[in-house]
Design an enzyme around this catalytic site. Structure first.
Site, mmCIF file in Angstrom:
data_model
loop_
_atom_site.group_PDB
_atom_site.id
_atom_site.type_symbol
_atom_site.label_atom_id
_atom_site.label_comp_id
_atom_site.label_asym_id
_atom_site.label_seq_id
_atom_site.Cartn_x
_atom_site.Cartn_y
_atom_site.Cartn_z
ATOM 1 N N ASP A 64 0.864 -1.228 -0.004
ATOM 2 C CA ASP A 64 0.039 -0.087 0.042
ATOM 3 C C ASP A 64 0.880 1.363 0.042
ATOM 4 O O ASP A 64 1.743 1.494 0.984
ATOM 5 C CB ASP A 64 -0.866 0.128 1.307
ATOM 6 C CG ASP A 64 -1.941 1.081 1.229
ATOM 7 O OD1 ASP A 64 -2.491 1.389 0.248
ATOM 8 O OD2 ASP A 64 -2.003 1.728 2.220
ATOM 9 N N ASP A 390 -9.059 0.361 2.099
ATOM 10 C CA ASP A 390 -8.944 0.731 0.643
ATOM 11 C C ASP A 390 -10.453 0.678 0.055
ATOM 12 O O ASP A 390 -10.893 1.331 -0.814
ATOM 13 C CB ASP A 390 -7.818 0.337 0.050
ATOM 14 C CG ASP A 390 -6.383 1.107 0.634
ATOM 15 O OD1 ASP A 390 -6.527 1.696 1.341
ATOM 16 O OD2 ASP A 390 -5.429 0.641 0.097
#
Length: 537
Positions: A64, A390
């Protein structure tokens, strides 16, 4: 700098470092490119993970972008500006952080040739602003209207792809849960407040064991073994104060010389604690949650009264219960009234692995759910949690906007081709900047191909050829075979807002860095010696 008498005029403090003009610009560009390069290998479904070990030995494994950039200690001021791009992208969209940083780095890299050719930075920034506005216009034209459950699930799947969330079955299972949770808490306008989707994680089991609870889950055990394990039609009392005898705020001593006085003192203390439980019984509470302690004697009286009790909760947990059940958080036990109690269909203690956890379901406010994440190790469930966060945001913005674009580099190639045509219609020196902007768009499919072990040049040529037809606007790269394929037909889609936000934020930070022609850095203060003087004294 020298005056008329050829004497040097000192303007800046001694030790101040100063870089000017092209040297300053290239230093800043190099720093920004270094940040982009640090996350570049994580882009896409074939991207790799990074392992970060902090100063105390804690390990974080992730791909990420924003998590990586938060973990690494960036010192250069221009590099910090690029890190802010990732944070903004994460706040606004939840995904696309790596894309925005790579775009910013490539825009600055493309500008180097123009700076060397003495094109003024103001001209470059004007061209970039014109190109960004046109790029957003192009994205709006190629966007697809979508808001149904199938599209939302595809959005969640695309967001989870490339993250360490197990195999395809696990990814599909998580995508189903994410869409279910997002649609459950969405308001009438489609807005999703992510605070209403809590994520509770517990190591053990498999990723496939992750499930959704329509309510709140608290990682705490009952304070007394004789308390009931389950209460239907729960009436919940919430406190930020401890259920114990309040200690004085100043140091005080009580001297007791008579044994009878001692007994009276203890009896008074016990009566005070019993009065707390009597007050709870009076208002009808049968479950108690507090962020502070509960005295052992109070535990005893609570268990005798058949009241469930939980102590030392996080304040965020207490607030979540209050929101879900409609209760009011009270600072003093004696002030509670029946109106302050939260209502839930059931409060039950369940064993998860070796630990007990409180499950509060059938809440008064149904707009609150908990995703209960399981996984083999702590590192696995932390990465799954990041991936779910997310995906929830991407599903949320799709519900809100109702527009998506194809993925796998399709929109970037289409923007690049149309911006090249637009550049020739602009004329002037800005045309050069727009052409560089168009070239920078190719970095996304280029990086996707590179990370998949494909030849980036071949991939770009195939994609450009596929986009020559009007029907080819959804053609992206199949990373398994390197061929250009219709990503809309293959169900690889992303929210429109991720792309527009990435383009706009990358352009803004690139322009800000390009406009800096003078860097004045003050001398760093020497480290403070330890108490007791310098070593050896």
């Amino acid at each position: 700098m020298y005056g008329n008498g050829n004497q040097p005029i000192i303007v800046l403090k001694e030790g101040t470092q100063r870089t000017k003009d092209k040297e300053a610009q290239f230093n800043n560009i190099d720093a920004a490119k270094a940040v982009a390069d640090s996350v570049r290998s994580t882009l896409g479904p074939k991207g790799m993970d990074k392992m970060m070990v902090n100063s105390i030995g804690d390990v974080c494994i992730t791909n990420d972008g924003v998590t990586i950039l938060k973990e690494i200690d960036v010192q250069h001021p221009a590099a910090k500006m690029v890190v802010e791009v990732a944070k903004t992208q994460d706040t606004e969209c939840g995904d696309g952080t790596t894309t925005s940083v790579i775009l910013a780095g490539e825009l600055l890299k493309q500008s180097e040739d123009l700076i060397v050719a003495n094109v003024h930075p103001t001209v470059i920034t004007n061209g970039y602003n014109m190109a960004a506005a046109k790029a957003v216009e192009i994205l709006d034209k190629i966007a697809i209207d979508a808001k149904n459950d199938k599209t939302l699930k595809l959005i969640a799947s695309t967001s989870l792809t490339g993250k360490s969330v197990g195999d395809d079955d696990d990814k599909e299972h998580l995508a189903d849960l994410i869409v279910k949770a997002a649609t459950y808490v969405a308001d009438e306008k489609g807005r999703v407040d992510t605070k209403n989707i809590r994520i509770t994680k517990k190591s053990g089991g498999f990723i496939a064991d992750t499930y959704m609870v329509e309510g709140v889950v608290i990682d705490k055990e009952l304070v007394h073994s004789r308390m009931p394990k389950k209460i239907e039609n729960a009436k919940i009392a919430l406190f930020t104060a401890g259920l114990e005898v309040k200690k004085t705020e100043i140091d005080a001593q009580i001297q007791i010389t008579d044994p009878n006085t001692m007994n009276d003192f203890l009896a008074e203390e016990e009566a005070g604690m019993k009065a707390m439980v009597d007050k709870l019984k009076e208002v009808g509470a049968n479950v108690v949650f507090t962020s502070k302690a509960i005295d052992e004697l109070v535990m005893h009286y609570l268990s005798k009264a058949g009241i469930m009790g939980y102590r030392r909760l996080k304040e965020s947990d207490v607030e979540a219960i209050a929101k879900a059940t409609g209760g009011t958080v009270i600072g003093n036990v004696n002030e509670i009234t029946e109106k302050d109690l939260g209502i839930a269909g059931c409060v039950e203690e369940k064993r998860v692995g070796e630990d007990g956890m409180a499950f509060i379901t059938g809440c008064k406010n149904p707009k609150a759910v908990t995703l209960f994440v399981r996984g083999g190790t702590e590192h696995v469930i932390e990465e799954v949690e990041r991936a779910i966060n997310d995906a929830i945001r991407t599903v949320g913005i799709t519900l809100e906007d109702g527009k998506v674009v194809a993925g796998a580099g399709a929109p970037e190639i289409e923007m690049g081709i149309q911006l090249q045509k637009y550049a020739s219609s602009v004329g002037g020196r800005e045309q050069l900047a727009i052409e560089k902007f168009a070239k920078a768009m190719e970095i996304i499919p280029w990086t996707l191909a590179e990370n998949a072990g494909l030849d980036p040049i071949d991939v770009i040529i195939k994609l450009k050829h596929a986009h020559e037809n009007e029907s080819g606007i959804y053609m992206g790269i199949n990373l398994d075979n390197g061929e250009a394929e219709d990503m809309k037909a293959k169900d690889v889609i992303e929210p429109l807002r991720i792309k527009t936000q990435a383009v706009n934020s990358a352009t803004e930070v690139a322009n800000m860095i390009l406009r800096i022609d003078d860097v004045i850095a003050a001398r760093k203060s020497p480290p403070t010696p330890p108490q007791g003087g310098m070593p050896g004294m």
